[in-house]
Scaffold this motif. Structure first.
Motif, mmCIF file in Angstrom:
data_model
loop_
_atom_site.group_PDB
_atom_site.id
_atom_site.type_symbol
_atom_site.label_atom_id
_atom_site.label_comp_id
_atom_site.label_asym_id
_atom_site.label_seq_id
_atom_site.Cartn_x
_atom_site.Cartn_y
_atom_site.Cartn_z
ATOM 1 N N THR A 161 0.876 -1.172 0.000
ATOM 2 C CA THR A 161 0.000 0.000 0.000
ATOM 3 C C THR A 161 0.911 1.218 0.000
ATOM 4 O O THR A 161 2.108 1.092 0.299
ATOM 5 C CB THR A 161 -0.853 0.055 1.282
ATOM 6 N N LEU A 162 0.344 2.361 -0.288
ATOM 7 C CA LEU A 162 1.134 3.593 -0.236
ATOM 8 C C LEU A 162 1.705 3.784 1.169
ATOM 9 O O LEU A 162 2.905 4.015 1.343
ATOM 10 C CB LEU A 162 0.257 4.788 -0.652
ATOM 11 N N ILE A 203 -3.587 -2.671 -6.220
ATOM 12 C CA ILE A 203 -4.065 -2.367 -4.871
ATOM 13 C C ILE A 203 -4.564 -0.934 -4.706
ATOM 14 O O ILE A 203 -5.704 -0.690 -4.413
ATOM 15 C CB ILE A 203 -2.984 -2.669 -3.799
ATOM 16 N N GLU A 204 -3.690 0.008 -4.870
ATOM 17 C CA GLU A 204 -4.088 1.406 -4.769
ATOM 18 C C GLU A 204 -3.518 2.090 -6.009
ATOM 19 O O GLU A 204 -2.501 1.664 -6.530
ATOM 20 C CB GLU A 204 -3.472 2.047 -3.522
ATOM 21 N N ASN A 205 -4.139 3.126 -6.453
ATOM 22 C CA ASN A 205 -3.592 3.833 -7.617
ATOM 23 C C ASN A 205 -2.413 4.684 -7.175
ATOM 24 O O ASN A 205 -2.510 5.886 -7.009
ATOM 25 C CB ASN A 205 -4.680 4.679 -8.267
ATOM 26 N N ILE A 206 -1.306 4.007 -7.016
ATOM 27 C CA ILE A 206 -0.161 4.626 -6.353
ATOM 28 C C ILE A 206 0.606 5.568 -7.287
ATOM 29 O O ILE A 206 1.214 6.540 -6.843
ATOM 30 C CB ILE A 206 0.746 3.522 -5.757
ATOM 31 N N GLN A 209 0.893 9.677 -7.327
ATOM 32 C CA GLN A 209 0.692 10.209 -5.981
ATOM 33 C C GLN A 209 2.031 10.585 -5.353
ATOM 34 O O GLN A 209 3.072 10.048 -5.715
ATOM 35 C CB GLN A 209 0.007 9.162 -5.096
#
Ligand SMILES: *[C@@H]1O[C@H](CO)[C@@H](O)[C@H](O)[C@H]1NC(C)=O
Ligand SMILES: *[C@@H]1O[C@H](CO)[C@@H](O)[C@H](O)[C@H]1NC(C)=O
Ligand SMILES: *[C@@H]1O[C@H](CO)[C@@H](O)[C@H](O)[C@H]1NC(C)=O
Ligand SMILES: *[C@@H]1O[C@H](CO)[C@@H](O)[C@H](O)[C@H]1NC(C)=O
Ligand SMILES: *[C@@H]1O[C@H](CO)[C@@H](O)[C@H](O)[C@H]1NC(C)=O
Ligand SMILES: *[C@@H]1O[C@H](CO)[C@@H](O)[C@H](O)[C@H]1NC(C)=O
Ligand SMILES: [Zn+2]
Length: 457
Positions: A161-162, A203-206, A209
């Motif tokens: 995750t971020l 998972i997350e649109n990392i 970011q």
């Protein structure tokens, strides 16, 4: 338990198959190449760091280090040599549960790398502080691995995750290797100072970011076609590809890099799938293992191909050289195997520990209970063996004689890494508890319970 874990792993492999390639991320990525310079920073790019670089191949193993799994891993390395005549090396992303610490120590003593892959490897999220720090605590105590030499992370299920990536940077790990990089976007390792460009949909649109992980290296996992880990799939997958198909895909993927930008290539395995049949109703992994073995032999038969650890690739990235100059680098010298100490090379000196969850062995004595997430490095039942001190590399440490077997500068080691502290608030720089009470005698028991908030070296 093991079965559950495997099923979840398959799930993730499938989930990541449809990777959205990084083109867009790279197009909108902004990294200042005049400011971001090695050794501490490198922009993400398809360009090799120097002209005529070597081709690195990373052979990695994930999860438990138990007898059968260990034998499988070793069978892929046996007698394999790098162009300088030194043994080919590999990385084990190791968990604590079910691992036999003396095997982990033996792996490390042979020059291979042990990296952090959590304590429990269980859902919902095994990339927490407690999981990653608990692994460090257990391996430094019971496998005698200098904590500073556990410098890489692969998130269990590659479920990063971020926030998790930022935490890994804060924990002072050197690199993460959880993100995939496709054939179309074979990105060289880079630091995350200017964000992420790999595995943008995971998972997350990392991507795009802000990532607060300055100086943390990402060692992308080279995706072969649509396949990342265990390209032939676990046999429980309904339509596994054949071994010959997998070898063709992987060879093509290697060649794209080898004849192209030479971004590191990788073969990423869960050795448990290449040994005896799990569950027993499916075909065993003998055929798949033979296919991987011949694939690796073919890859290594090309000039300038080196099979190295993650740490070696990162050392290279800090000061990249041409293929011709690689063999002169200090991190490419042959590992020197110390003799006569309980480093796994003399397994009879390890103590066998009968625990409710099974038997393990360790050169450092037995834990009073099976490790758990709450108490990953239980106190030892007997403190007569000495723990590895900060002033000696674990591979040179004699825990019985309580002395360092390294006597000259060539093997000198000083562990400057973050002290083990199971209290997550110790990561906060304003918390002065981090560095207090950190230097302890190695001949004494240093493990304390989590609630005390002190070190677990
Ligand atoms: C991945 O992590 C998320 C939390 O970020 C969690 O909800 C999910 O269950 C995890 N998946 C696995 C397979 O561990
Ligand atoms: C694996 O399966 C093959 C073919 O069925 C068999 O010949 C071999 O003995 C098995 N190996 C192991 C280690 O079970
Ligand atoms: C070890 O055994 C205990 C007690 O049965 C159990 O609670 C725990 O989950 C087991 N740990 C593992 C890793 O199997
Ligand atoms: C982080 O790791 C590096 C390399 O091992 C070390 O020099 C540095 O002191 C560490 N920093 C902290 C805060 O532990
Ligand atoms: C830490 O060190 C101080 C002074 O050396 C000592 O008074 C204190 O009891 C120690 N705390 C722990 C938890 O060991
Ligand atoms: C420092 O450690 C002590 C004892 O372990 C604890 O009571 C205190 O809350 C800690 N301080 C901070 C800022 O975490
Ligand atoms: Zn895993």
């Amino acid at each position: 338990m093991m079965g559950f874990k495997l099923v979840s792993n398959i799930f993730l492999v499938v989930l990541f198959v449809s990777a959205i390639y990084a083109q867009n991320a790279l197009a909108s990525y902004k990294c200042d190449t005049s400011k971001c310079l090695p050794p501490s920073c490198r922009c993400a790019t398809l360009s090799p760091p120097v002209a005529s670089p070597p081709q690195f191949v990373l052979l990695t193993f994930d999860d438990t280090i138990a007898e059968d799994v260990y034998a499988t891993a070793l069978s892929l390395l046996k007698d394999r040599k790098n162009p300088n005549g030194c043994p080919a090396l590999a990385t084990f992303y190791a968990q604590v549960f079910y691992t036999n610490p003396s095997l982990a120590q033996q792996w490390r003593a042979a020059g291979h790398e042990i990296a952090d892959h959590s304590v429990t490897h269980t859902s919902p999220f095994a990339g927490s502080f407690a999981e990653l720090e608990g692994m460090r605590a257990y391996y430094t105590t019971y496998a005698g691995i200098s904590r500073g030499q556990i410098s890489g992370v692969r998130f269990p299920f590659r479920n990063y995750t971020l926030a998790g990536i930022e935490r890994v940077a804060k924990m002072n790990f050197t690199y993460d290797s959880s993100m995939a990089s496709s054939d179309a976007e074979a990105i060289w390792p880079y630091t995350l100072d200017y964000g992420v460009v790999t595995d943008c949909n995971a998972i997350e649109n990392i991507c795009g970011q802000t990532v607060n992980a300055k100086g943390l290296w990402e060692l992308p996992m080279a995706q072969s076609g649509e396949h990342l880990m265990d390209s032939m799939n676990d046999p429980t997958v309904t339509a596994p590809i054949s071994t010959s198909e997998a070898v063709t895909i992987m060879t093509n993927s290697f060649n794209l890099r080898y004849k192209g930008n030479r971004a590191p290539y990788g073969v990423y395995l869960h050795p448990v799938w290449y040994g005896k049949a799990q569950p027993p109703t499916i075909p065993n992994g003998t055929g798949k293992l033979a296919a991987i073995n011949s694939l690796l032999t073919n890859l290594m038969s090309n000039p300038d191909v080196w099979m190295v650890t993650g740490q070696q690739v990162i050392e290279y990235m800090k000061n990249p050289v041409s293929a011709a100059d690689l063999q002169k680098q200090s991190y490419m010298q042959c590992p020197t195997l110390p003799t006569g100490i309980c480093n796994g090379l003399t397994p009879s000196l390890a103590v066998s520990c009968s625990l409710p969850n099974g038997t393990i062995s360790s050169c450092f004595g037995c834990p009073s209970s099976y490790p758990s997430l709450d108490n990953p490095s239980p106190s030892r039942t007997d403190n007569t063996r000495c723990l590895v001190p900060d002033t000696c590399s674990g591979v040179y440490w004699d825990p019985i004689g309580c002395k360092c077997l390294c006597t000259d500068a060539s093997c000198a080691y000083k562990d400057n890494s973050r002290k083990i502290n199971l209290d997550e608030s110790s990561l906060n720089p304003t918390n002065t508890n981090t560095s207090t009470n950190s230097t302890k005698s190695t001949s004494q028991e240093t493990s304390t319970s989590r609630s005390s908030g002190s070190d677990l070296a």
